[in-house]
Scaffold this motif. Structure first.
Motif, PDB file in Angstrom:
ATOM      1  N   SER A   1     -14.047 -55.011  -0.038  1.00  0.00           N
ATOM      2  CA  SER A   1     -14.368 -53.604  -0.264  1.00  0.00           C
ATOM      3  C   SER A   1     -15.881 -53.486  -0.334  1.00  0.00           C
ATOM      4  N   TYR A   2     -16.386 -52.293  -0.112  1.00  0.00           N
ATOM      5  CA  TYR A   2     -17.823 -52.099  -0.230  1.00  0.00           C
ATOM      6  C   TYR A   2     -18.120 -50.639  -0.550  1.00  0.00           C
ATOM      7  N   LEU A   3     -19.362 -50.391  -0.923  1.00  0.00           N
ATOM      8  CA  LEU A   3     -19.810 -49.055  -1.317  1.00  0.00           C
ATOM      9  C   LEU A   3     -20.770 -48.531  -0.258  1.00  0.00           C
ATOM     10  N   PRO A   4     -20.266 -47.738   0.688  1.00  0.00           N
ATOM     11  CA  PRO A   4     -21.126 -47.300   1.791  1.00  0.00           C
ATOM     12  C   PRO A   4     -22.110 -46.189   1.435  1.00  0.00           C
ATOM     13  N   GLY A   5     -21.959 -45.597   0.243  1.00  0.00           N
ATOM     14  CA  GLY A   5     -22.876 -44.522  -0.142  1.00  0.00           C
ATOM     15  C   GLY A   5     -22.832 -43.393   0.872  1.00  0.00           C
TER      16      GLY A   5
ATOM     17  N   MET B   1       4.527 -70.391  -8.923  1.00  0.00           N
ATOM     18  CA  MET B   1       3.266 -70.936  -8.492  1.00  0.00           C
ATOM     19  C   MET B   1       2.133 -70.161  -9.147  1.00  0.00           C
ATOM     20  N   LYS B   2       1.100 -70.858  -9.552  1.00  0.00           N
ATOM     21  CA  LYS B   2      -0.022 -70.231 -10.238  1.00  0.00           C
ATOM     22  C   LYS B   2      -1.083 -69.801  -9.224  1.00  0.00           C
ATOM     23  N   TYR B   3      -1.532 -68.544  -9.389  1.00  0.00           N
ATOM     24  CA  TYR B   3      -2.567 -67.995  -8.534  1.00  0.00           C
ATOM     25  C   TYR B   3      -3.760 -67.601  -9.384  1.00  0.00           C
ATOM     26  N   THR B   4      -4.950 -67.750  -8.814  1.00  0.00           N
ATOM     27  CA  THR B   4      -6.176 -67.386  -9.509  1.00  0.00           C
ATOM     28  C   THR B   4      -6.968 -66.420  -8.644  1.00  0.00           C
ATOM     29  N   ILE B   5      -7.382 -65.294  -9.227  1.00  0.00           N
ATOM     30  CA  ILE B   5      -8.247 -64.347  -8.518  1.00  0.00           C
ATOM     31  C   ILE B   5      -9.688 -64.692  -8.870  1.00  0.00           C
ATOM     32  N   LYS B   6     -10.510 -64.831  -7.822  1.00  0.00           N
ATOM     33  CA  LYS B   6     -11.918 -65.161  -8.011  1.00  0.00           C
ATOM     34  C   LYS B   6     -12.788 -64.240  -7.174  1.00  0.00           C
ATOM     35  N   LEU B   7     -14.006 -64.047  -7.642  1.00  0.00           N
ATOM     36  CA  LEU B   7     -15.014 -63.330  -6.881  1.00  0.00           C
ATOM     37  C   LEU B   7     -15.449 -64.227  -5.725  1.00  0.00           C
ATOM     38  N   LEU B   8     -15.503 -63.664  -4.520  1.00  0.00           N
ATOM     39  CA  LEU B   8     -15.927 -64.426  -3.356  1.00  0.00           C
ATOM     40  C   LEU B   8     -17.405 -64.195  -3.080  1.00  0.00           C
ATOM     41  N   GLY B   9     -18.024 -65.180  -2.436  1.00  0.00           N
ATOM     42  CA  GLY B   9     -19.431 -65.078  -2.072  1.00  0.00           C
ATOM     43  C   GLY B   9     -19.694 -65.817  -0.778  1.00  0.00           C
TER      44      GLY B   9
ATOM     45  N   ILE C   1     -20.394 -56.395   6.804  1.00  0.00           N
ATOM     46  CA  ILE C   1     -19.467 -55.928   5.765  1.00  0.00           C
ATOM     47  C   ILE C   1     -19.264 -57.023   4.720  1.00  0.00           C
ATOM     48  N   LEU C   2     -19.104 -58.265   5.162  1.00  0.00           N
ATOM     49  CA  LEU C   2     -18.957 -59.373   4.195  1.00  0.00           C
ATOM     50  C   LEU C   2     -20.196 -59.470   3.307  1.00  0.00           C
ATOM     51  N   LYS C   3     -21.364 -59.433   3.910  1.00  0.00           N
ATOM     52  CA  LYS C   3     -22.618 -59.542   3.149  1.00  0.00           C
ATOM     53  C   LYS C   3     -22.705 -58.428   2.108  1.00  0.00           C
ATOM     54  N   ASN C   4     -22.405 -57.183   2.530  1.00  0.00           N
ATOM     55  CA  ASN C   4     -22.445 -56.057   1.586  1.00  0.00           C
ATOM     56  C   ASN C   4     -21.431 -56.238   0.469  1.00  0.00           C
ATOM     57  N   SER C   5     -20.241 -56.663   0.833  1.00  0.00           N
ATOM     58  CA  SER C   5     -19.187 -56.869  -0.158  1.00  0.00           C
ATOM     59  C   SER C   5     -19.583 -57.949  -1.168  1.00  0.00           C
ATOM     60  N   PHE C   6     -20.203 -59.013  -0.677  1.00  0.00           N
ATOM     61  CA  PHE C   6     -20.660 -60.085  -1.573  1.00  0.00           C
ATOM     62  C   PHE C   6     -21.752 -59.562  -2.507  1.00  0.00           C
ATOM     63  N   MET C   7     -22.730 -58.831  -1.934  1.00  0.00           N
ATOM     64  CA  MET C   7     -23.842 -58.311  -2.753  1.00  0.00           C
ATOM     65  C   MET C   7     -23.337 -57.358  -3.821  1.00  0.00           C
ATOM     66  N   GLU C   8     -22.331 -56.566  -3.467  1.00  0.00           N
ATOM     67  CA  GLU C   8     -21.790 -55.576  -4.399  1.00  0.00           C
ATOM     68  C   GLU C   8     -20.731 -56.166  -5.324  1.00  0.00           C
ATOM     69  N   LYS C   9     -20.463 -57.455  -5.156  1.00  0.00           N
ATOM     70  CA  LYS C   9     -19.458 -58.163  -5.956  1.00  0.00           C
ATOM     71  C   LYS C   9     -18.100 -57.468  -5.857  1.00  0.00           C
TER      72      LYS C   9
END
Length: 140
Positions: free
Chosen positions: A65-69, A1-9, A40-48
């Protein structure tokens, strides 16, 4: 089966929440998984840093994932990280895989993809928490 990884937003939130509901329903112990908060979702989306695996156009797995600094949410604080290290730290929130697609190394694919992206950004440290009874995640 073919899988595709994509950036989520933001357009993928309903698919993420749909998959979260499936995961929680499938768990024997509901306390083993806490879906990512909207923040967390919003931060993860903003940080791609939100990635999903799709099969036939449907989201079947995702990693947030996210960058909490230097924010207090950075688990690096409890490890005694310096400010410099905190700023080079990414936090893994979790990997979610639809029950029908488990044991196909999708978690590993998402982790490797995320690590590749983080390395390009100069991130040197990864922190995460895992429920002590989540043997699948502990094995990864």
């Amino acid at each position: 089966m073919k899988y595709t990884i994509k950036l989520l937003g933001p357009k993928d939130i309903s698919d993420i929440r749909r998959l979260d509901k499936i995961i929680i329903k499938d768990l024997n112990k509901k306390s083993m998984y806490f879906p990512p908060s909207d923040t967390i979702l919003k931060n993860s989306f903003m940080e791609k840093l939100a990635f999903g695996i799709f099969s036939k156009g449907r989201l079947i797995a995702y990693r947030i994932s996210y960058l909490p600094g230097t924010k207090k949410q950075n688990h690096g604080h409890s490890l005694g990280f310096s400010e410099s290290k905190l700023n080079q730290t990414a936090q893994f929130h979790g990997t979610v895989v639809h029950p029908n697609y488990r044991r196909k190394d999708l978690s590993i694919k998402l982790i490797k993809h995320t690590l590749k992206v983080l390395k390009k950004r100069g991130i040197k440290y990864i922190v995460a928490t895992i429920h002590p009874k989540n043997q699948t995640s502990l094995n990864i």
